[in-house]
Motif scaffolding. Structure first.
Motif, short mmCIF file in Angstrom:
data_model
loop_
_atom_site.label_atom_id
_atom_site.label_comp_id
_atom_site.label_asym_id
_atom_site.label_seq_id
_atom_site.Cartn_x
_atom_site.Cartn_y
_atom_site.Cartn_z
N ALA A 12 -3.53 -5.65 -0.41
CA ALA A 12 -2.10 -5.96 -0.34
C ALA A 12 -1.44 -5.31 0.87
O ALA A 12 -0.56 -5.91 1.50
CB ALA A 12 -1.39 -5.51 -1.62
N ARG A 70 -2.72 -7.09 -10.46
CA ARG A 70 -1.64 -7.95 -9.96
C ARG A 70 -0.29 -7.25 -10.13
O ARG A 70 0.54 -7.23 -9.22
CB ARG A 70 -1.68 -9.28 -10.70
CG ARG A 70 -0.92 -10.39 -10.04
CD ARG A 70 -1.16 -11.74 -10.69
NE ARG A 70 -1.57 -11.67 -12.07
CZ ARG A 70 -2.63 -12.32 -12.58
NH1 ARG A 70 -3.35 -13.09 -11.82
NH2 ARG A 70 -2.94 -12.21 -13.85
N THR A 94 -0.01 -4.14 -7.62
CA THR A 94 0.29 -4.46 -6.22
C THR A 94 1.70 -5.00 -6.07
O THR A 94 2.40 -4.64 -5.12
CB THR A 94 -0.74 -5.44 -5.63
OG1 THR A 94 -0.80 -6.62 -6.44
CG2 THR A 94 -2.11 -4.80 -5.53
N GLU A 95 2.12 -5.86 -6.99
CA GLU A 95 3.48 -6.39 -6.91
C GLU A 95 4.51 -5.26 -6.95
O GLU A 95 5.42 -5.20 -6.13
CB GLU A 95 3.74 -7.36 -8.05
CG GLU A 95 5.18 -7.84 -8.10
CD GLU A 95 5.51 -8.62 -9.36
OE1 GLU A 95 6.71 -8.71 -9.68
OE2 GLU A 95 4.59 -9.13 -10.03
N TRP A 96 4.35 -4.36 -7.90
CA TRP A 96 5.36 -3.32 -8.10
C TRP A 96 5.27 -2.19 -7.09
O TRP A 96 6.30 -1.62 -6.71
CB TRP A 96 5.32 -2.81 -9.54
CG TRP A 96 6.10 -3.75 -10.40
CD1 TRP A 96 5.64 -4.83 -11.08
CD2 TRP A 96 7.50 -3.70 -10.60
NE1 TRP A 96 6.68 -5.46 -11.71
CE2 TRP A 96 7.83 -4.79 -11.45
CE3 TRP A 96 8.52 -2.85 -10.18
CZ2 TRP A 96 9.13 -5.04 -11.85
CZ3 TRP A 96 9.81 -3.10 -10.59
CH2 TRP A 96 10.11 -4.18 -11.42
N ARG A 120 7.09 -3.41 -4.18
CA ARG A 120 8.52 -3.38 -4.50
C ARG A 120 9.08 -1.97 -4.48
O ARG A 120 10.17 -1.72 -3.96
CB ARG A 120 8.69 -3.99 -5.89
CG ARG A 120 9.94 -4.74 -6.05
CD ARG A 120 9.89 -5.51 -7.34
NE ARG A 120 11.25 -5.55 -7.83
CZ ARG A 120 11.63 -6.15 -8.92
NH1 ARG A 120 10.73 -6.73 -9.69
NH2 ARG A 120 12.88 -6.16 -9.26
#
Length: 189
Positions: free
Chosen positions: A18, A173, A176-178, A181
Protein backbone atom coordinates in the motif's frame (compact mmCIF):
# COMPACT_ATOMS: atom_id res chain seq x y z
CA UNK A 1 5.37 4.66 10.56
CA UNK A 2 7.07 1.83 12.40
CA UNK A 3 5.61 -1.65 12.00
CA UNK A 4 6.25 -4.26 14.71
CA UNK A 5 5.99 -7.95 13.79
CA UNK A 6 6.53 -11.38 15.35
CA UNK A 7 6.08 -13.78 12.45
CA UNK A 8 5.35 -14.14 8.75
CA UNK A 9 4.45 -10.49 8.19
CA UNK A 10 1.43 -10.77 5.89
CA UNK A 11 -0.03 -7.57 7.37
CA UNK A 12 3.36 -5.93 6.98
CA UNK A 13 3.46 -6.97 3.32
CA UNK A 14 0.04 -5.43 2.78
CA UNK A 15 1.34 -2.17 4.29
CA UNK A 16 4.52 -2.31 2.20
CA UNK A 17 2.44 -2.78 -0.95
CA UNK A 18 0.00 0.00 0.00
CA UNK A 19 2.81 2.42 0.82
CA UNK A 20 4.07 2.19 -2.76
CA UNK A 21 1.06 4.29 -3.79
CA UNK A 22 1.91 8.00 -3.32
CA UNK A 23 -1.71 8.72 -2.32
CA UNK A 24 -1.51 6.28 0.61
CA UNK A 25 -0.10 9.00 2.85
CA UNK A 26 2.36 6.93 4.86
CA UNK A 27 5.74 5.34 4.49
CA UNK A 28 7.36 2.67 6.61
CA UNK A 29 10.52 4.06 8.25
CA UNK A 30 11.38 0.88 10.13
CA UNK A 31 10.26 -2.63 11.02
CA UNK A 32 10.93 -4.08 14.44
CA UNK A 33 10.51 -7.57 15.80
CA UNK A 34 10.64 -9.41 19.10
CA UNK A 35 12.65 -12.26 17.55
CA UNK A 36 15.15 -12.69 14.77
CA UNK A 37 15.04 -14.98 11.76
CA UNK A 38 11.39 -14.38 10.90
CA UNK A 39 9.84 -13.84 7.49
CA UNK A 40 8.46 -10.45 8.54
CA UNK A 41 12.01 -9.11 8.86
CA UNK A 42 13.00 -10.69 5.56
CA UNK A 43 10.03 -8.97 3.85
CA UNK A 44 11.17 -5.61 5.20
CA UNK A 45 14.77 -6.21 4.17
CA UNK A 46 13.70 -7.18 0.63
CA UNK A 47 11.76 -3.90 0.47
CA UNK A 48 14.82 -1.93 1.64
CA UNK A 49 13.24 -0.97 4.98
CA UNK A 50 15.54 -0.73 8.04
CA UNK A 51 14.92 -3.42 10.64
CA UNK A 52 15.70 -4.02 14.30
CA UNK A 53 15.16 -6.83 16.80
CA UNK A 54 14.54 -6.42 20.53
CA UNK A 55 14.21 -9.88 22.08
CA UNK A 56 12.59 -10.14 25.50
CA UNK A 57 15.03 -12.92 26.47
CA UNK A 58 17.93 -10.44 26.15
CA UNK A 59 16.68 -8.43 29.15
CA UNK A 60 16.47 -9.15 32.87
CA UNK A 61 13.04 -7.57 33.20
CA UNK A 62 10.06 -6.88 31.02
CA UNK A 63 10.40 -3.18 31.94
CA UNK A 64 13.96 -3.12 30.58
CA UNK A 65 12.75 -4.77 27.36
CA UNK A 66 9.93 -2.22 27.08
CA UNK A 67 12.41 0.65 27.46
CA UNK A 68 14.72 -0.87 24.83
CA UNK A 69 11.83 -1.40 22.40
CA UNK A 70 10.74 2.19 22.99
CA UNK A 71 14.25 3.49 22.30
CA UNK A 72 14.62 1.39 19.15
CA UNK A 73 11.32 2.71 17.79
CA UNK A 74 12.09 6.30 18.81
CA UNK A 75 15.29 6.25 16.74
CA UNK A 76 13.07 6.21 13.64
CA UNK A 77 10.84 9.11 14.83
CA UNK A 78 7.54 7.52 13.72
CA UNK A 79 4.26 9.40 13.59
CA UNK A 80 2.39 6.10 13.93
CA UNK A 81 3.26 2.63 15.26
CA UNK A 82 1.43 -0.38 13.85
CA UNK A 83 1.48 -3.68 15.71
CA UNK A 84 1.04 -6.12 12.83
CA UNK A 85 1.00 -9.57 14.35
CA UNK A 86 3.29 -8.40 17.15
CA UNK A 87 2.72 -10.97 19.88
CA UNK A 88 3.99 -9.02 22.88
CA UNK A 89 2.20 -6.51 25.07
CA UNK A 90 3.90 -3.12 25.12
CA UNK A 91 4.40 -1.53 28.52
CA UNK A 92 4.34 1.84 30.28
CA UNK A 93 7.52 3.29 28.72
CA UNK A 94 6.29 2.45 25.24
CA UNK A 95 2.82 3.85 25.88
CA UNK A 96 4.28 7.02 27.36
CA UNK A 97 6.24 7.60 24.15
CA UNK A 98 3.75 6.28 21.59
CA UNK A 99 0.39 6.12 23.38
CA UNK A 100 -2.50 7.43 21.33
CA UNK A 101 -0.64 6.73 18.09
CA UNK A 102 -0.10 2.98 18.29
CA UNK A 103 -2.66 0.75 16.62
CA UNK A 104 -3.19 -2.99 16.53
CA UNK A 105 -5.44 -5.45 14.79
CA UNK A 106 -7.26 -8.32 16.45
CA UNK A 107 -9.03 -11.31 14.83
CA UNK A 108 -12.42 -10.81 16.46
CA UNK A 109 -15.06 -8.16 16.86
CA UNK A 110 -13.81 -6.66 20.11
CA UNK A 111 -14.74 -6.47 22.90
CA UNK A 112 -15.70 -10.10 22.20
CA UNK A 113 -12.92 -12.66 22.35
CA UNK A 114 -9.82 -10.66 23.34
CA UNK A 115 -6.48 -12.42 23.77
CA UNK A 116 -4.44 -14.75 21.64
CA UNK A 117 -7.23 -17.09 20.45
CA UNK A 118 -10.02 -14.97 18.95
CA UNK A 119 -11.06 -17.35 16.14
CA UNK A 120 -10.90 -20.41 18.42
CA UNK A 121 -12.96 -18.66 21.08
CA UNK A 122 -15.53 -17.47 18.51
CA UNK A 123 -16.01 -21.04 17.26
CA UNK A 124 -16.21 -22.41 20.80
CA UNK A 125 -18.96 -19.92 21.63
CA UNK A 126 -20.93 -20.78 18.49
CA UNK A 127 -21.19 -17.25 17.11
CA UNK A 128 -22.40 -16.83 13.54
CA UNK A 129 -20.41 -13.64 12.88
CA UNK A 130 -16.94 -12.66 13.98
CA UNK A 131 -14.35 -10.49 12.24
CA UNK A 132 -11.42 -8.17 12.71
CA UNK A 133 -10.91 -5.02 14.76
CA UNK A 134 -8.43 -2.14 14.47
CA UNK A 135 -7.96 -0.32 17.76
CA UNK A 136 -5.72 2.15 19.56
CA UNK A 137 -3.38 0.32 21.94
CA UNK A 138 -3.65 1.18 25.62
CA UNK A 139 -2.56 -0.55 28.83
CA UNK A 140 -5.34 -3.16 28.64
CA UNK A 141 -5.43 -6.42 26.71
CA UNK A 142 -7.20 -5.61 23.42
CA UNK A 143 -9.25 -2.94 25.23
CA UNK A 144 -8.28 0.34 23.55
CA UNK A 145 -10.64 2.57 21.60
CA UNK A 146 -11.97 0.86 18.48
CA UNK A 147 -11.18 2.56 15.17
CA UNK A 148 -12.75 0.10 12.71
CA UNK A 149 -14.28 -3.35 12.47
CA UNK A 150 -15.09 -5.71 9.62
CA UNK A 151 -17.49 -8.64 10.00
CA UNK A 152 -16.76 -12.17 8.80
CA UNK A 153 -19.51 -14.82 8.78
CA UNK A 154 -18.74 -18.12 10.48
CA UNK A 155 -19.47 -20.88 7.98
CA UNK A 156 -20.69 -24.38 8.70
CA UNK A 157 -17.66 -26.65 8.91
CA UNK A 158 -15.23 -23.83 9.74
CA UNK A 159 -12.09 -24.81 11.58
CA UNK A 160 -9.98 -22.40 13.57
CA UNK A 161 -7.55 -22.26 10.63
CA UNK A 162 -10.15 -21.74 7.89
CA UNK A 163 -11.92 -19.03 9.88
CA UNK A 164 -8.66 -17.30 10.81
CA UNK A 165 -7.52 -17.28 7.17
CA UNK A 166 -10.74 -15.57 6.06
CA UNK A 167 -10.40 -13.07 8.91
CA UNK A 168 -6.81 -12.31 7.85
CA UNK A 169 -7.97 -11.36 4.34
CA UNK A 170 -10.41 -8.71 5.59
CA UNK A 171 -8.01 -7.68 8.36
CA UNK A 172 -5.29 -6.79 5.82
CA UNK A 173 -7.74 -4.78 3.72
CA UNK A 174 -9.06 -2.93 6.81
CA UNK A 175 -5.54 -2.31 8.12
CA UNK A 176 -4.22 -0.78 4.91
CA UNK A 177 -7.32 1.33 4.36
CA UNK A 178 -7.30 2.72 7.89
CA UNK A 179 -3.53 3.17 8.29
CA UNK A 180 -3.54 5.30 5.15
CA UNK A 181 -6.47 7.23 6.51
CA UNK A 182 -4.85 7.66 9.93
CA UNK A 183 -1.66 8.88 8.27
CA UNK A 184 -3.59 11.46 6.29
CA UNK A 185 -6.14 12.48 8.98
CA UNK A 186 -4.56 11.50 12.33
CA UNK A 187 -5.57 9.00 14.97
CA UNK A 188 -9.01 9.78 16.45
CA UNK A 189 -8.91 10.93 20.06
Amino acid sequence: MIVLVSGVGSNLQALIDASQDPTFGASIVGVGADRSGIEGLARAERAGIPTFVVELSSFDTRAAWDEALTAACAEHEPDLVVLAGFMKLVGPAFLEAFGGRTVNTHPSLLPSFPGAHGPRDALAHGVKVTGATLFVVDEGLDEGPIIAQVAVPVEDGDTVDSLHERIKVVERRMLTEWVGRLAREGVPR
